[in-house]
Design an enzyme around this catalytic site. Sequence first.
Site, mmCIF file in Angstrom:
data_model
loop_
_atom_site.group_PDB
_atom_site.id
_atom_site.type_symbol
_atom_site.label_atom_id
_atom_site.label_comp_id
_atom_site.label_asym_id
_atom_site.label_seq_id
_atom_site.Cartn_x
_atom_site.Cartn_y
_atom_site.Cartn_z
ATOM 1 N N GLY A 72 -4.946 37.201 44.139
ATOM 2 C CA GLY A 72 -6.640 37.143 44.061
ATOM 3 C C GLY A 72 -7.340 38.693 44.122
ATOM 4 O O GLY A 72 -8.423 38.776 43.698
ATOM 5 N N HIS A 139 -4.523 31.338 21.269
ATOM 6 C CA HIS A 139 -5.030 32.346 20.315
ATOM 7 C C HIS A 139 -6.179 32.818 20.436
ATOM 8 O O HIS A 139 -7.088 32.465 21.244
ATOM 9 C CB HIS A 139 -4.936 31.464 18.849
ATOM 10 C CG HIS A 139 -6.253 30.452 19.068
ATOM 11 N ND1 HIS A 139 -7.250 30.626 18.476
ATOM 12 C CD2 HIS A 139 -5.868 29.135 19.252
ATOM 13 C CE1 HIS A 139 -7.881 29.617 18.792
ATOM 14 N NE2 HIS A 139 -7.287 28.479 19.238
ATOM 15 N N HIS A 148 -4.332 39.292 36.228
ATOM 16 C CA HIS A 148 -2.897 38.630 36.647
ATOM 17 C C HIS A 148 -3.255 37.217 36.083
ATOM 18 O O HIS A 148 -4.054 36.624 36.858
ATOM 19 C CB HIS A 148 -2.888 38.668 38.059
ATOM 20 C CG HIS A 148 -1.662 38.023 38.768
ATOM 21 N ND1 HIS A 148 -1.091 37.909 39.711
ATOM 22 C CD2 HIS A 148 -0.483 37.252 38.059
ATOM 23 C CE1 HIS A 148 0.160 37.635 39.985
ATOM 24 N NE2 HIS A 148 0.140 37.000 38.732
#
Length: 213
Positions: A72, A139, A148
């Site tokens: 986080g 895409h 992350h």
Amino acid sequence: MDKQKLVLVGGGGHCRAVLAQIKQLGKFEVVGVIDERDSIGLDLPVLGRDRDLDRIYDSGVHLALVTVGSTGDNANRQRLCRLVTEKGFSLPVIVSATAMVDETVTIGAGTVIMAGSIVNVNTVIGINSIVNSGAIIEHDCRIGDHCHIAPGACLSGGVQVGDLGFIGAGSTIIQNIKVGKEATIGAGSVVIEDVPDNSVVAGNPARIIRYKF
């Protein structure tokens, strides 16, 4: 061809997972780990602390990879990335042998694409980011620096994630959503609206829980 010498910066669970992918690639000789602890439970030597990076560089090891995970908050990964680059190290890109990454994808230095993940056509991923196991980035996505994307997260086409963004495990983001800088998406969330900078959101549909300042 000789393997390139590589030092890992930060021990722990994520380090072990990344090391497994590196070994499968067979391109690098991991000489050891930089960590604040003397023992990290790996069959690798702890070469020292952050302050020892100059010595390691001078010994002929010129590649480094940040292998601290994040839950986080990616600020420590950003700090370590800046530290190793200031010391002169180059950061390799690690793409797992079992990941599916389209040839049109652009991946920044120091980013790791973990096992079973999919990164689809025309996506751009910044430096020092993690695309963790089984994540899907569809895409035309744009992922910033030091992000992350946690295990099993799914980003639909055209999603944008700002620098230091954290997308929690198993979360889903629908197409063309913008996730702001340093925003955190809680695990299992379904994001159907843009997410402001520095916010923490969670739920189905995701709602703002708090801001980080």
